[in-house]
Design a protein around this motif. Structure first.
Motif, PDB file in Angstrom:
ATOM      1  N   LEU A 208       1.291   6.847 -27.018  1.00 35.78           N
ATOM      2  CA  LEU A 208       1.822   6.667 -25.664  1.00 35.78           C
ATOM      3  C   LEU A 208       2.231   8.012 -25.065  1.00 35.78           C
ATOM      4  CD1 LEU A 208       2.875   4.859 -23.357  1.00 35.78           C
ATOM      5  CD2 LEU A 208       5.024   4.657 -24.646  1.00 35.78           C
ATOM      6  N   MET A 209       2.927   8.823 -25.847  1.00 38.49           N
ATOM      7  CA  MET A 209       3.356  10.132 -25.358  1.00 38.49           C
ATOM      8  C   MET A 209       2.157  11.006 -25.001  1.00 38.49           C
ATOM      9  SD  MET A 209       6.464  11.115 -27.941  1.00 38.49           S
ATOM     10  CE  MET A 209       8.067  10.313 -27.887  1.00 38.49           C
ATOM     11  N   LEU A 210       1.172  11.043 -25.874  1.00 42.44           N
ATOM     12  CA  LEU A 210      -0.005  11.877 -25.624  1.00 42.44           C
ATOM     13  C   LEU A 210      -0.751  11.430 -24.361  1.00 42.44           C
ATOM     14  CD1 LEU A 210      -1.323  12.196 -29.284  1.00 42.44           C
ATOM     15  CD2 LEU A 210      -0.447  14.067 -27.872  1.00 42.44           C
ATOM     16  N   LEU A 211      -0.888  10.123 -24.195  1.00 42.39           N
ATOM     17  CA  LEU A 211      -1.622   9.605 -23.034  1.00 42.39           C
ATOM     18  C   LEU A 211      -0.873   9.875 -21.727  1.00 42.39           C
ATOM     19  CD1 LEU A 211      -2.806   6.295 -24.693  1.00 42.39           C
ATOM     20  CD2 LEU A 211      -4.310   8.103 -23.817  1.00 42.39           C
ATOM     21  N   HIS A 212       0.442   9.748 -21.749  1.00 44.67           N
ATOM     22  CA  HIS A 212       1.220  10.062 -20.548  1.00 44.67           C
ATOM     23  C   HIS A 212       1.232  11.567 -20.280  1.00 44.67           C
ATOM     24  CE1 HIS A 212       2.546   6.223 -19.245  1.00 44.67           C
ATOM     25  NE2 HIS A 212       3.314   5.958 -20.284  1.00 44.67           N
ATOM     26  N   HIS A 213       1.414  12.335 -21.338  1.00 47.76           N
ATOM     27  CA  HIS A 213       1.506  13.789 -21.191  1.00 47.76           C
ATOM     28  C   HIS A 213       0.177  14.374 -20.698  1.00 47.76           C
ATOM     29  CE1 HIS A 213       4.030  17.235 -21.703  1.00 47.76           C
ATOM     30  NE2 HIS A 213       3.183  17.857 -22.512  1.00 47.76           N
ATOM     31  N   ALA A 214      -0.928  13.696 -21.015  1.00 49.17           N
ATOM     32  CA  ALA A 214      -2.247  14.178 -20.597  1.00 49.17           C
ATOM     33  C   ALA A 214      -2.375  14.249 -19.080  1.00 49.17           C
ATOM     34  CB  ALA A 214      -3.337  13.269 -21.173  1.00 49.17           C
ATOM     35  N   ARG A 215      -1.591  13.446 -18.362  1.00 51.92           N
ATOM     36  CA  ARG A 215      -1.682  13.409 -16.896  1.00 51.92           C
ATOM     37  C   ARG A 215      -0.687  14.346 -16.221  1.00 51.92           C
ATOM     38  NH1 ARG A 215      -1.563   7.435 -17.581  1.00 51.92           N
ATOM     39  NH2 ARG A 215       0.429   7.403 -16.465  1.00 51.92           N
TER      40      ARG A 215
ATOM     41  N   GLN B 248       2.901   0.273 -28.867  1.00 51.96           N
ATOM     42  CA  GLN B 248       1.446   0.115 -28.920  1.00 51.96           C
ATOM     43  C   GLN B 248       0.933  -0.569 -27.643  1.00 51.96           C
ATOM     44  OE1 GLN B 248       0.054  -1.329 -32.995  1.00 51.96           O
ATOM     45  NE2 GLN B 248       2.286  -1.441 -33.196  1.00 51.96           N
ATOM     46  N   ALA B 249       1.653  -1.584 -27.175  1.00 51.68           N
ATOM     47  CA  ALA B 249       1.235  -2.279 -25.951  1.00 51.68           C
ATOM     48  C   ALA B 249       1.300  -1.346 -24.742  1.00 51.68           C
ATOM     49  CB  ALA B 249       2.106  -3.514 -25.732  1.00 51.68           C
ATOM     50  N   GLN B 250       2.364  -0.556 -24.655  1.00 47.15           N
ATOM     51  CA  GLN B 250       2.472   0.407 -23.556  1.00 47.15           C
ATOM     52  C   GLN B 250       1.356   1.441 -23.631  1.00 47.15           C
ATOM     53  OE1 GLN B 250       6.345   2.026 -22.341  1.00 47.15           O
ATOM     54  NE2 GLN B 250       7.287   0.682 -23.853  1.00 47.15           N
ATOM     55  N   ALA B 251       1.048   1.877 -24.855  1.00 45.95           N
ATOM     56  CA  ALA B 251      -0.026   2.855 -25.024  1.00 45.95           C
ATOM     57  C   ALA B 251      -1.373   2.262 -24.630  1.00 45.95           C
ATOM     58  CB  ALA B 251      -0.059   3.352 -26.466  1.00 45.95           C
ATOM     59  N   ALA B 252      -1.583   0.980 -24.908  1.00 44.55           N
ATOM     60  CA  ALA B 252      -2.838   0.330 -24.527  1.00 44.55           C
ATOM     61  C   ALA B 252      -2.992   0.324 -23.005  1.00 44.55           C
ATOM     62  CB  ALA B 252      -2.882  -1.089 -25.074  1.00 44.55           C
ATOM     63  N   ILE B 253      -1.901   0.096 -22.284  1.00 48.76           N
ATOM     64  CA  ILE B 253      -1.951   0.126 -20.824  1.00 48.76           C
ATOM     65  C   ILE B 253      -2.278   1.541 -20.337  1.00 48.76           C
ATOM     66  CG2 ILE B 253      -0.533  -0.090 -18.735  1.00 48.76           C
ATOM     67  CD1 ILE B 253       1.015  -2.329 -20.276  1.00 48.76           C
ATOM     68  N   ALA B 254      -1.621   2.525 -20.943  1.00 49.49           N
ATOM     69  CA  ALA B 254      -1.888   3.920 -20.571  1.00 49.49           C
ATOM     70  C   ALA B 254      -3.332   4.302 -20.874  1.00 49.49           C
ATOM     71  CB  ALA B 254      -0.929   4.848 -21.306  1.00 49.49           C
ATOM     72  N   ALA B 255      -3.873   3.782 -21.980  1.00 55.53           N
ATOM     73  CA  ALA B 255      -5.258   4.085 -22.351  1.00 55.53           C
ATOM     74  C   ALA B 255      -6.244   3.503 -21.347  1.00 55.53           C
ATOM     75  CB  ALA B 255      -5.550   3.554 -23.752  1.00 55.53           C
ATOM     76  N   LEU B 256      -5.952   2.322 -20.829  1.00 56.86           N
ATOM     77  CA  LEU B 256      -6.832   1.720 -19.832  1.00 56.86           C
ATOM     78  C   LEU B 256      -6.839   2.532 -18.536  1.00 56.86           C
ATOM     79  CD1 LEU B 256      -6.009  -2.043 -20.450  1.00 56.86           C
ATOM     80  CD2 LEU B 256      -8.271  -0.977 -20.682  1.00 56.86           C
ATOM     81  N   HIS B 257      -5.684   3.061 -18.160  1.00 56.50           N
ATOM     82  CA  HIS B 257      -5.647   3.949 -16.992  1.00 56.50           C
ATOM     83  C   HIS B 257      -6.460   5.213 -17.277  1.00 56.50           C
ATOM     84  CE1 HIS B 257      -2.937   1.831 -14.333  1.00 56.50           C
ATOM     85  NE2 HIS B 257      -2.038   1.685 -15.297  1.00 56.50           N
ATOM     86  N   ALA B 258      -6.292   5.769 -18.477  1.00 58.33           N
ATOM     87  CA  ALA B 258      -6.985   7.011 -18.814  1.00 58.33           C
ATOM     88  C   ALA B 258      -8.489   6.820 -18.910  1.00 58.33           C
ATOM     89  CB  ALA B 258      -6.445   7.555 -20.138  1.00 58.33           C
ATOM     90  N   ASP B 259      -8.911   5.615 -19.242  1.00 56.72           N
ATOM     91  CA  ASP B 259     -10.329   5.332 -19.447  1.00 56.72           C
ATOM     92  C   ASP B 259     -11.092   5.163 -18.139  1.00 56.72           C
ATOM     93  OD1 ASP B 259     -12.547   4.707 -21.270  1.00 56.72           O
ATOM     94  OD2 ASP B 259     -12.419   2.701 -20.412  1.00 56.72           O
ATOM     95  N   ALA B 260     -10.371   4.932 -17.047  1.00 54.40           N
ATOM     96  CA  ALA B 260     -11.032   4.668 -15.758  1.00 54.40           C
ATOM     97  C   ALA B 260     -11.455   5.978 -15.097  1.00 54.40           C
ATOM     98  CB  ALA B 260     -10.089   3.899 -14.840  1.00 54.40           C
TER      99      ALA B 260
END
Length: 394
Positions: free
Chosen positions: A220-227, A274-286
């Motif tokens: 979750l941290m990595l996916l948020h920090h990536a933006r 994990q659920a929050q990270a899954a949401i962040a991953a879906l945003h990152a995947d678009a």
């Protein structure tokens, strides 16, 4: 002087002293003295085993302070137990130190401050600057945390000493992760990047404990920090997710976060991080905002709401429903929530604007601006209200 090396060694050195019998406050003071000595003497010659050197110096500082305190005769006996100089012990008590800093008797703010000081190796001044408070205020907060631990009998001889490796009654993994999440959400201020520090410490926890939620938090941290680079414009104003330049997102951090998340989810022990990270991953995947899979995001918010029953989660779910099924559906989901929730007015404003009601949206944006938690968000919401007011009713 390798400051990063000192910071990485601080928690394990402190943990050694606590395991040997020093109470937390005395051990932390001794370790700080050893770090000062290292800064003074290491520039000329770094010892072959830096950790062993710090342990030896810190233990001697602790014994010196103990001998000077005649009221603590019990600890005076520890002078006969001083280990001979040599390599540092192979056992790693760092995880127990995380648990201790997340002790249930501490408030969240105290646990965060103590974690940054004891495990992160930051100075009181650095922590104070990061939280934009006076150094004296932060010093008092850390001192109170230490006194609270002492007042609750947290010592290497108390509570669950045998079961927990000599650290008294610590918090659990979930509390440790919550503390690290609080650190991450502070982001960046002063001369300390707390988001990066939280990622570093969470990496350390994932290396020490086999827990899917620890991996979920790191993802979750990595996916948020990536933006992060795309979140603000050159003038410092906020850039909403839908308007961000996705070419500025850190694809390496996204790939790492997704890989960590997939491994955690494969263990079939779903938790909120994990659920929050899954949401962040879906945003990152678009590839674009328009291509976001809002249907899946709603499903993950349903999972998250079942895990936490958090009104904030349901507020975010209303936004996702509005994107997936239209603004009227989003407003219907929002109607079931308490209007006093933080950012409730901002979400309502967005959904009303999408529903073709700019007058109501402008009023709600202005209302939300008055309640905004920081200047950047307040300015953003004020601009949204001004934009709609300038357009006038349709």
């Amino acid at each position: 002087m390798d400051e990063a090396l000192l910071r990485s060694l601080t928690p394990s050195v402190l943990a050694v002293l606590v395991r040997r019998g020093a109470d937390f406050a005395a051990a932390e003071d001794a370790v700080q003295d050893a770090l000062v000595e290292a800064v003074r003497s290491w520039p000329s010659e770094v010892p072959r085993d830096p950790k062993a050197w710090l342990v030896t110096v810190a233990w001697r500082r602790f014994l010196d302070a103990t001998r000077a305190d005649s009221a603590r005769r019990r600890r005076e006996d520890l002078a006969d137990e001083e280990p001979a100089p040599g390599p540092a012990p192979a056992v790693d008590d760092t995880l127990q130190l995380y648990f201790l800093c997340a002790h249930p008797s501490l408030t969240p703010s105290s646990a965060v401050a103590l974690t940054l000081r004891a495990v992160g190796g930051l100075t009181t001044r650095q922590i104070a600057r990061a939280y934009l408070v006076p150094e004296a205020t932060m010093a008092q907060r850390i001192s109170r945390a230490k006194r609270t631990l002492a007042g609750n009998g947290v010592s290497p001889r108390s509570g669950e000493a045998g079961a927990r490796g000599g650290f008294g009654r610590p918090g659990d993994v979930a509390t440790v992760l919550r503390v690290l999440y609080l650190v991450f959400n502070e982001g960046y201020s002063g001369d300390v990047d707390l988001a990066a520090e939280a990622i570093r410490l969470t990496r350390q926890v994932t290396a020490l404990v086999d827990h899917p939620e620890a991996a979920g938090l790191l993802a979750l941290m990595l996916l948020h920090h990536a933006r992060r680079a795309a979140r603000t414009a050159s003038d410092g104003s906020l850039v909403p997710l839908a308007e961000q330049d996705r070419s500025r997102w850190d694809t390496g951090a996204i790939a790492e976060g997704v890989a960590i998340l997939q491994a955690a989810l494969a263990r079939d022990r779903l938790g909120e991080f994990q659920a929050q990270a899954a949401i962040a991953a879906l945003h990152a995947d678009a590839p674009t905002a328009e291509e976001t899979d809002w249907g899946q995001i709603v499903e993950w918010y349903d999972e998250l709401a079942g895990l936490t029953d958090s009104p904030v989660v349901r507020l975010n779910r209303a936004v996702a429903v509005g994107e997936a099924d239209g603004p009227r559906a989003g407003l219907a989901a929002l109607a079931a929530l308490d209007p006093s929730l933080p950012r409730h007015a901002a979400v309502a404003a967005y959904l009303h604007e999408r529903d073709g009601d700019p007058v109501t949206a402008a009023r709600l944006y202005a209302e939300a601006a008055l309640k905004a938690p920081d200047l950047a968000e307040r300015d953003h919401l004020t601009r949204q209200a001004a934009r709609l007011n300038a357009r006038g009713p349709r």
